[in-house]
Design a protein around this motif. Structure first.
Motif, short mmCIF file in Angstrom:
data_model
loop_
_atom_site.label_atom_id
_atom_site.label_comp_id
_atom_site.label_asym_id
_atom_site.label_seq_id
_atom_site.Cartn_x
_atom_site.Cartn_y
_atom_site.Cartn_z
N GLU A 34 14.87 -36.92 15.45
CA GLU A 34 15.60 -35.17 15.90
C GLU A 34 16.66 -36.22 17.11
O GLU A 34 17.47 -35.90 17.75
N GLN A 35 16.46 -37.04 17.49
CA GLN A 35 17.23 -37.68 18.93
C GLN A 35 18.09 -38.47 17.96
O GLN A 35 19.26 -38.07 18.34
N SER A 36 17.95 -38.69 16.78
CA SER A 36 19.05 -39.37 16.39
C SER A 36 19.98 -38.48 15.81
O SER A 36 21.67 -38.93 15.91
N GLN A 37 19.87 -37.78 14.91
CA GLN A 37 20.28 -35.76 14.82
C GLN A 37 21.35 -35.96 15.62
O GLN A 37 22.32 -35.51 15.13
N VAL A 38 21.08 -35.52 16.61
CA VAL A 38 21.22 -34.58 17.88
C VAL A 38 22.72 -35.31 18.27
O VAL A 38 23.58 -35.45 18.17
N ILE A 39 22.60 -37.38 18.68
CA ILE A 39 23.11 -37.88 18.69
C ILE A 39 24.81 -38.35 17.53
O ILE A 39 25.95 -38.37 17.56
#
Length: 303
Positions: A287-292
């Protein structure tokens, strides 16, 4: 509705006293067959005693079933053997409470590297070894309940406990991956952050408060988190009748255009980057990558 552990086999590490003993007694009282594991050392991990045998005697005197085990959680082969003995006697292992631990408290500047390594080995590596020894059995059964014991020191810090805090936050991280890997086989993994009056904390609590933080007050949370209808990936704090949840959160942050991706640009936006108004609880690291990626799309930085 009464929560029962009939037909369940449970392993509790560090169960010769304190929290582990309280967990073992209540699990047995509710029908579980319990492996009482305890190396029997003092709180710094030295020495030996027959503490596990005494707890087994208590369980049997109350009409329950239990066996003692003196294996060290830091020795993987000993953990494998412990699980094998439980399976031989009772047919499986359904519950693991990773409770064994030691303290070697000193400020970081005075801490011997060996004391850092040992505390991490007992708490973090030991829990991983015990869990690994149970893992394939739980997968084959399509049933497993695992509890990691973290600490407010790991979650929030405490002076003089760098080794302990590093290990305890590591356990919360271990939970967050194992709950994902175990989900398809009905293995639930949770983290408990207990506050209890035990030999580990006897010189920390004021005398008048010590009695109020009895281990029995942590038992309701611990046993619910290894019950059939437990949640998974929870971080729960418990002590003296107080119960709460803790969370690892992130915010949406900001997306900086190329010309502002400098040290100075980051500094200029720090107030926004650190603003918690839109905090949320990711369910996996992706989800960290998804937010970016979402921020990039919003900024038109990707097609």
């Amino acid at each position: 509705m009464t929560i029962s552990f009939e037909n369940r086999v449970a392993i509790v590490t560090g169960a010769g006293g304190g929290l582990g003993r309280a967990y073992a007694l209540e699990l047995a009282k509710r029908g579980a067959k319990v492996v009482v594991n305890d190396l029997g050392g003092s709180r710094d991990g030295t020495g030996h005693s027959d503490a596990a045998l005494k707890v087994v005697d208590e369980i049997k005197a109350a009409g329950g079933e239990a066996m003692s085990n003196g294996a060290s959680v830091t020795e993987y082969e000993q953990m494998v053997e412990m699980v094998a003995k439980a399976k031989e006697a009772w047919g499986g292992v359904h519950i693991l409470i990773n409770n064994a631990g030691i303290l070697r408290d000193k400020s970081f500047t005075k801490m011997d590297p060996a004391d850092f390594e040992l505390v991490v080995k007992v708490h973090l590596i030991g829990s991983a070894f015990a869990t690994k020894a149970c893992w394939d059995t739980m997968r084959e059964q399509n049933y497993g309940r695992i509890l990691m014991t973290a600490s407010s020191t790991g979650l929030f810090g405490n002076f003089g406990q760098a080794n302990y805090g590093a290990a305890k936050l590591g356990l919360a991280g271990l939970t967050k991956t194992l709950y994902l890997e175990g989900a398809k086989n009905n293995i639930k993994v949770n983290t408990l952050s207990p506050v209890a009056a035990t030999r580990m904390t006897e010189d920390i609590f004021p005398e008048q408060a010590f009695a109020r933080f009895g281990p029995e007050n942590v038992v309701p949370a611990a046993l619910y988190l290894v019950s059939e209808d437990s949640p998974t990936n929870a971080i729960v704090g418990a002590g003296a009748g107080g119960f709460h949840c803790a969370y690892v959160t992130m915010n949406r942050g900001v997306f900086l255009p190329p010309e502002e991706r400098t040290v100075e640009g980051f500094a200029a936006h720090w107030a926004e980057i650190s603003d918690r108004k839109d905090d949320f609880v990711p369910q996996s690291g992706s989800e960290q990558s998804q937010v970016i990626l979402a921020a990039m799309q919003k900024a038109g930085a990707v097609g």
